[in-house]
Design a protein around this motif. Structure first.
Motif: not given
Length: 173
Positions: A61-62, A65-67, A139-141
């Motif tokens: 998941e990470v 995503r845009d971090y 932020g790994a919802y």
């Protein structure tokens, strides 16, 4: 790309779990050598599967995503640290009786110190909170939603089985 803090925390958690498995294996050996009886072998593999998938899910998941604007939420991180302290409290309270399996040592009194003085299965509560908090930190919802549900599902098998085993222990004392 995930910031460096993610990797430090993630590696810490993985190493913590490895140390706990070493402690659990040592405690398992100690208990079995003294006549300990294991309960619920059949469901234990599902704990392994769920916890391995948890770490894999976070990593997957990470990576998608845009971090670029990621900031670690200090309140969530503080809650994470609190769960780690509570985890250690559970392990220390049970001492040689702490394990990842259900192993009952006949003729031993039930542990009622530490968090076990207030709640029957505090470690399971802590794990459930961790399975939500750890992914939320990054932020790994999807992971934060799915894995507490899987944990609760496992608990519907584990807790009744452990309660039966503990009831047997009480009968013997």
């Amino acid at each position: 790309m995930m910031p460096e803090i993610f990797w430090w925390i993630f590696i810490f958690i993985v190493l913590e779990r490895i140390v706990e498995l070493v402690i659990a294996k040592r405690n398992e050996k100690w208990m079995l050598e003294r006549g300990g009886v294991e309960w619920g072998r059949g469901h234990y593999k599902w704990f392994i599967v769920v916890h391995l998938l948890f770490f894999i899910s976070i990593l997957l998941e990470v990576t998608v995503r845009d971090y670029s604007n990621f900031v670690l939420n200090s309140y969530v991180f503080a809650l994470f640290l609190l769960t780690q302290a509570a985890r250690v409290w559970c392990i220390q309270s049970l001492g040689k009786f702490w394990n990842t399996k259900i192993i009952i040592l006949p003729d031993c009194p039930l542990i009622t110190r530490g968090p076990y003085k207030f709640v029957k299965h505090p470690n399971y509560i802590i794990v459930g909170v961790e399975l939500f908090i750890i992914p939320i930190m990054f932020g790994a919802y999807f992971t934060a939603f799915l894995f507490p549900i899987l944990h609760l599902t496992l608990m519907t098998v584990r807790i009744p089985m452990e309660n039966r085993a503990l009831a047997e222990l009480k009968k013997g004392t």
